[in-house]
Design a protein around this motif. Sequence first.
Motif, PDB file in Angstrom:
ATOM      1  N   ALA B 151     -43.355 147.368  28.779  1.00  0.00           N
ATOM      2  CA  ALA B 151     -43.226 145.909  28.758  1.00  0.00           C
ATOM      3  C   ALA B 151     -43.434 145.331  30.159  1.00  0.00           C
ATOM      4  CB  ALA B 151     -41.861 145.508  28.217  1.00  0.00           C
ATOM      5  N   ILE B 152     -42.951 146.052  31.181  1.00  0.00           N
ATOM      6  CA  ILE B 152     -43.125 145.569  32.560  1.00  0.00           C
ATOM      7  C   ILE B 152     -44.613 145.579  32.929  1.00  0.00           C
ATOM      8  CG2 ILE B 152     -42.727 146.164  34.985  1.00  0.00           C
ATOM      9  CD1 ILE B 152     -39.897 147.176  34.054  1.00  0.00           C
ATOM     10  N   ILE B 153     -45.283 146.706  32.631  1.00  0.00           N
ATOM     11  CA  ILE B 153     -46.715 146.785  32.957  1.00  0.00           C
ATOM     12  C   ILE B 153     -47.468 145.683  32.213  1.00  0.00           C
ATOM     13  CG2 ILE B 153     -48.801 148.182  32.747  1.00  0.00           C
ATOM     14  CD1 ILE B 153     -47.045 150.656  33.186  1.00  0.00           C
ATOM     15  N   ARG B 154     -47.115 145.492  30.918  1.00  0.00           N
ATOM     16  CA  ARG B 154     -47.806 144.465  30.124  1.00  0.00           C
ATOM     17  C   ARG B 154     -47.707 143.097  30.804  1.00  0.00           C
ATOM     18  NH1 ARG B 154     -45.859 143.186  24.104  1.00  0.00           N
ATOM     19  NH2 ARG B 154     -44.132 142.262  25.290  1.00  0.00           N
ATOM     20  N   ALA B 155     -46.535 142.803  31.365  1.00  0.00           N
ATOM     21  CA  ALA B 155     -46.340 141.494  31.978  1.00  0.00           C
ATOM     22  C   ALA B 155     -47.217 141.307  33.219  1.00  0.00           C
ATOM     23  CB  ALA B 155     -44.876 141.304  32.343  1.00  0.00           C
ATOM     24  N   LEU B 156     -47.696 142.427  33.763  1.00  0.00           N
ATOM     25  CA  LEU B 156     -48.475 142.326  35.007  1.00  0.00           C
ATOM     26  C   LEU B 156     -49.984 142.273  34.761  1.00  0.00           C
ATOM     27  CD1 LEU B 156     -46.451 144.941  37.118  1.00  0.00           C
ATOM     28  CD2 LEU B 156     -46.134 142.461  37.005  1.00  0.00           C
ATOM     29  N   LEU B 157     -50.395 142.316  33.482  1.00  0.00           N
ATOM     30  CA  LEU B 157     -51.824 142.422  33.176  1.00  0.00           C
ATOM     31  C   LEU B 157     -52.489 141.061  32.986  1.00  0.00           C
ATOM     32  CD1 LEU B 157     -51.823 145.515  30.785  1.00  0.00           C
ATOM     33  CD2 LEU B 157     -52.058 145.401  33.267  1.00  0.00           C
ATOM     34  N   GLN B 158     -51.998 140.052  33.647  1.00  0.00           N
ATOM     35  CA  GLN B 158     -52.614 138.732  33.566  1.00  0.00           C
ATOM     36  C   GLN B 158     -52.341 138.026  34.890  1.00  0.00           C
ATOM     37  OE1 GLN B 158     -49.687 136.799  30.615  1.00  0.00           O
ATOM     38  NE2 GLN B 158     -49.885 135.307  32.255  1.00  0.00           N
ATOM     39  N   PRO B 159     -53.133 137.012  35.209  1.00  0.00           N
ATOM     40  CA  PRO B 159     -52.787 136.237  36.400  1.00  0.00           C
ATOM     41  C   PRO B 159     -51.535 135.416  36.121  1.00  0.00           C
ATOM     42  CG  PRO B 159     -54.703 135.292  35.289  1.00  0.00           C
ATOM     43  CD  PRO B 159     -54.351 136.533  34.553  1.00  0.00           C
TER      44      PRO B 159
END
Lengths: 376, 214
Positions: B151-159
Amino acid sequence: MAWLSLCAGTTLLLLSVMIWWNFQELLYGKNENDSLGNSFIILSKSVTNDNMGRPDLTVFSQSEIIALSNAPQVQDVGVLTSNRFPAYIALNANMDFSSEIFLEAVPDRFIDKKPLEWNWQQGNREIPIILSREFLNLYNYGFALSQGLPQLSQSSIQALAFDLVLGSPELRETYSARVVGFSDRITSVLVPQSFIEFANEKYGRNAAAFPSRLILNVKDPSNTHFVQFLESKNYATNAEQLRWNKVRAVVEVIASATGLLAILLMGISVLVFVLFIELTIARAQQSLSLLLQLGYDPGYLRKFMMQRFIPLMLAAIVVAVIFAAIAQWLASIFIVRMNLQLPALPGFPVWIAVFLSIVLLVLQIRISVIKAMKSI
Amino acid sequence: MEIILQQLAPTPLKDKITENSSDVWKKTLSFHKGEHVFIQAPSGTGKTTLIHILYGLRTDYEGEVHWDGKLLNGMNETQQAHLRAGFLSVVFQDLRLFSEFTTWENLEIKRTLTNTVAQQRVEEMLQRLGILEKKNALAKTLSYGEQQRVAIIRALLQPFDWLLMDEPFSHLDSVNIDKAVSLIAEVSAANNAGIILADLERNDYFLYHKKLFL
């Protein structure tokens, strides 16, 4: 299941449009279908004890013809022109067989099934004849049996070559004649109009007379106004024709009822499909709402959902069209056996129904998807 | 992108909130881009509610939330989607992964939305948080700690301009917390983004500019 129901609903809708359209084609179409649709009736004045022996009282005057063409339900009036010269017919191969006959002509648009050979131009020595099927039946079942003569099929009669001898002894000419078709509509021996005009001019003994028989194209001969009109004028016609029209009216009601039923079924299948859409979206609700939370555009998700349902819908319609096309093709084959013609492919009302179904279903899918997505 | 909270009070908690009981509720606050904000929130004070209000998932509150001068409540779905896709990212307390999809698919769903992060970079992030070998495992088969890292990585995959986090490390050991913190700090610095982290207990994972008590 939802897909099957949509498929069945669309098929039924298309079939009922097709049934309706085929009836229209048979009843009012341009195809030369025999004795269907707009009824043709032969009208004459009743011969009574008062007018017996006075031919001038059993003919139609110009004003009476005009009055008839304005009568209720009447769409067209044609005159049966009869010969005003003596005519004999003889079997070409056997001069023992000969008979006096009469000839009549009607405008071509009144002929139920126009044979290919049905034309005559001045100078032609061969005259095409359309014979009433009733005459053939009279010969086969009445005359031939009692006289020990052979019964004749339609095709064997058409194969015979006749001599047609026209005119009084001082101006007598022989033409060859051939039966090219049979009519259920007009109880007569028909030759082309152009020929009878030419022959009346050439061999005729008396001046042009008023016609004694008319042919009418009538929308609905069982219409009470029309029947009253005929009675008030003391015109005689074939009552059987009027009865057939009642059957036709019933058939039309059944065809419309089929249409109503199909629309109802289509409505139910659209409902099932809509429920299917709602169920699918409800099942995917968690995923859809998570996608929204992740930043997916609701418009994009709607489009995505619609793209799932539209191919299903199109597939259902394609299958329905295939069914309809097969049904039409079978009907066109089947109907040939009844001496009728139908196109082998579904006609434009069916395509319009297809088009409208697609447009309405796309709209319905859009509405359902938007509604279902709102509830997320 | 600036966040302004004005007299915010969630309807279910309205009666519990008194004049001076909270640094956030019924106060006027503004958070500036690049700020690191920590919100300490004991159970029942509305931590998750606050994150959901900021993210636009809840509308049952009084007061106003402004994103860059725009009233959050006044945005339509499309505007909110635009905000979430490009300016605002989140790590939910309950993670919210697609349980029937694999780790990789879960990340791809987010990554392809904006397509601003390369796949290679995603693998590198998985590697850094020690879950690369779980790349093709279904989300539902992962441990809660592993899911938390996904979930943390997912949150970082966008500007993003702001990263909202609701108890993001609750199931991680200190070694993994350090790894995650360093990754988050790196990516948010690259985005020049602010952080709002809400948790039960006081912590010093990041260098906070503001520490508020809910």
